[in-house]
Design a protein around this motif. Sequence first.
Motif, PDB file in Angstrom:
ATOM      1  N   UNK A 304      32.738  28.864  68.329  1.00 26.49           N
ATOM      2  CA  UNK A 304      32.446  27.622  69.043  1.00 26.49           C
ATOM      3  C   UNK A 304      31.140  27.027  68.517  1.00 26.49           C
ATOM      4  N   UNK A 305      31.048  25.718  68.562  1.00 18.94           N
ATOM      5  CA  UNK A 305      29.861  24.999  68.096  1.00 18.94           C
ATOM      6  C   UNK A 305      29.143  24.387  69.289  1.00 18.94           C
ATOM      7  N   UNK A 306      27.817  24.543  69.269  1.00 11.54           N
ATOM      8  CA  UNK A 306      27.014  23.964  70.333  1.00 11.54           C
ATOM      9  C   UNK A 306      25.576  23.835  69.856  1.00 11.54           C
ATOM     10  N   UNK A 307      24.758  22.971  70.474  1.00 11.99           N
ATOM     11  CA  UNK A 307      23.366  22.797  70.044  1.00 11.99           C
ATOM     12  C   UNK A 307      22.549  24.071  70.252  1.00 11.99           C
ATOM     13  N   UNK A 308      21.663  24.344  69.302  1.00 13.24           N
ATOM     14  CA  UNK A 308      20.782  25.498  69.381  1.00 13.24           C
ATOM     15  C   UNK A 308      19.371  25.018  69.748  1.00 13.24           C
ATOM     16  N   UNK A 309      18.871  25.368  70.925  1.00  7.55           N
ATOM     17  CA  UNK A 309      17.550  24.879  71.340  1.00  7.55           C
ATOM     18  C   UNK A 309      16.419  25.377  70.461  1.00  7.55           C
ATOM     19  N   UNK A 310      16.624  26.465  69.722  1.00  5.73           N
ATOM     20  CA  UNK A 310      15.568  26.988  68.847  1.00  5.73           C
ATOM     21  C   UNK A 310      15.545  26.287  67.493  1.00  5.73           C
ATOM     22  N   UNK A 311      16.509  25.419  67.259  1.00  3.99           N
ATOM     23  CA  UNK A 311      16.564  24.695  65.980  1.00  3.99           C
ATOM     24  C   UNK A 311      16.629  23.188  66.226  1.00  3.99           C
ATOM     25  N   UNK A 312      15.840  22.761  67.229  1.00  8.19           N
ATOM     26  CA  UNK A 312      15.732  21.340  67.560  1.00  8.19           C
ATOM     27  C   UNK A 312      17.087  20.713  67.877  1.00  8.19           C
ATOM     28  N   UNK A 313      17.954  21.493  68.512  1.00 13.71           N
ATOM     29  CA  UNK A 313      19.243  20.963  68.930  1.00 13.71           C
ATOM     30  C   UNK A 313      20.276  20.837  67.841  1.00 13.71           C
ATOM     31  N   UNK A 314      19.999  21.400  66.666  1.00 12.97           N
ATOM     32  CA  UNK A 314      20.998  21.372  65.589  1.00 12.97           C
ATOM     33  C   UNK A 314      22.236  22.155  66.026  1.00 12.97           C
ATOM     34  N   UNK A 315      23.403  21.591  65.815  1.00 12.72           N
ATOM     35  CA  UNK A 315      24.645  22.245  66.230  1.00 12.72           C
ATOM     36  C   UNK A 315      24.961  23.395  65.277  1.00 12.72           C
TER      37      UNK A 315
END
Length: 509
Positions: A304-315
């Motif tokens: 599944x794909x989702x934003x990563x908060x540790x990478x500035x919201x990069x999916x």
Amino acid sequence: MPQTFLHPGVYIQEVPGGSRAITGVATAITAFVGRALRGPLDEPVSVSSFTEFERVFGGLWKDSGLSYAIRDYFLNGGGTALVVRVAERALPATLTHEGVPLEAVSPGTWGNKLRVRVTHPTDAQAKDIAEAQGLPEDTLFFHLTVIDDGTGLEETFHNVTRTDGPRRLDLALNSSQLIRATGGLPTSGRPAPHGVNDKGQKFVAAGDDGKLLTAQSYKDGVRALDQADLFTLMCLPPSAPGGDVPAGARVWLEALDYCAKRRAFLLVDPPTAETTAAKIDAWLRGEGLKGPVARNAAVYFPRIRRPDPFRDGVVDAFVPSGAVAGVMARTDVSRGVWKAPAGVDSAITGASGLAATLTDTEQDAFNPLGINCLRTFRDAGSVVWGARTLRGAEALADEYKYVPVRRFALFLEESLFRGTQWVVFEPNDEPLWAQIRMSLGAFMQDLFRQGAFQGATPRDAYFVRCDAETNTPYDVDRGIVNIHVGFAPLRPAEFVSLSIQQKTAGAAV
């Protein structure tokens, strides 16, 4: 036991009714084994929310696939998780403060933000404390405050001492969530107090989060679940969010064997590189996940794909097992464990898409091999679109082809196993058999009323047999009670065929 009657009157005696109620076990307690920022090592800890996971294990961590899977689990309806933190060569932060060896309660760099402060009570206060504890008047007490600058947590241990007694420092620190005293304590004196503006002493020997988990780390974590009373699902998230569980080392197979022994169900995440049905099937065979025991597992693809908060919201892409376990827990609560955790109602909350967008034609290659797909539909979003076990390949024709059928059978087995413990050492004769039939029959009838079985009547849906036919004199002589329970499972409507015909005017219907 008969009463002794000595005088005329009315005597009352309570007589056991003989009914033993069986309670169904929980169906969605999910065990997670993996890497976390902090927390106890190699022991299962129950958490009931992501907030509790943050408090005990440090929450979301960019180097922990476990933390992302736990987040997806609770976000999708998960209720209870058993978390086993494992680490590879991780070290705790340490400090020797005026001869007192202190150590962070668990390994990891989180301990590098710990510090301690010492203050002293007044002489009058110390005298009163010593008298209350039955210690000499000249006992030297002090207060120790532990501060975690990372979380803001602060603990103060009042009136501790180096002298043997109820407030000895190492004993008092056993209740701390932050530090422990290790090694021997000085037998006299006390640490000097810190000044009013002194923030205290930081831990000087840095902790270490350790390396990526090895196969042995995972195996040890799975075996640590021996300490848990019950779990029904298992997930093995990778060390790093975008990584994989070590391949070729029987990690998945040992986990599957353990799940079979504990009547639990394993959710398998295929490696990142395996992106076709043929490759995933070959990988499953290489890992040994194709034997009869594979009915206790299911595999889901893609990630599944989702934003990563540790990478500035990069999916980014994450393993689906945690989210799927949450969907299963949600379905169990709303519909029952006999309902397939798939379909348009099984939307994956938080997902912004899938790592691969499959069409109907592409899924044609996965489904016949028993590989469950996640799909994205315009109105429903990303959903679970498969409900087969690893024995769900068309060629196998296994009776436990479907996930809900297998999970429901495991639920029945565990519930009846726990609900019949009272039978052991009871007199093995017809009164006992009648009690067993009544107890188990009431449990099965309750499930029938909830719609858990096929069949319009209880006779069609299930049976409970325990009588002279199932228990021969030979079995009775050996102390064996044979109970036969059968049920007609509900199988999901996996294929819905609609036949549509034009009606000619005047033609009969």
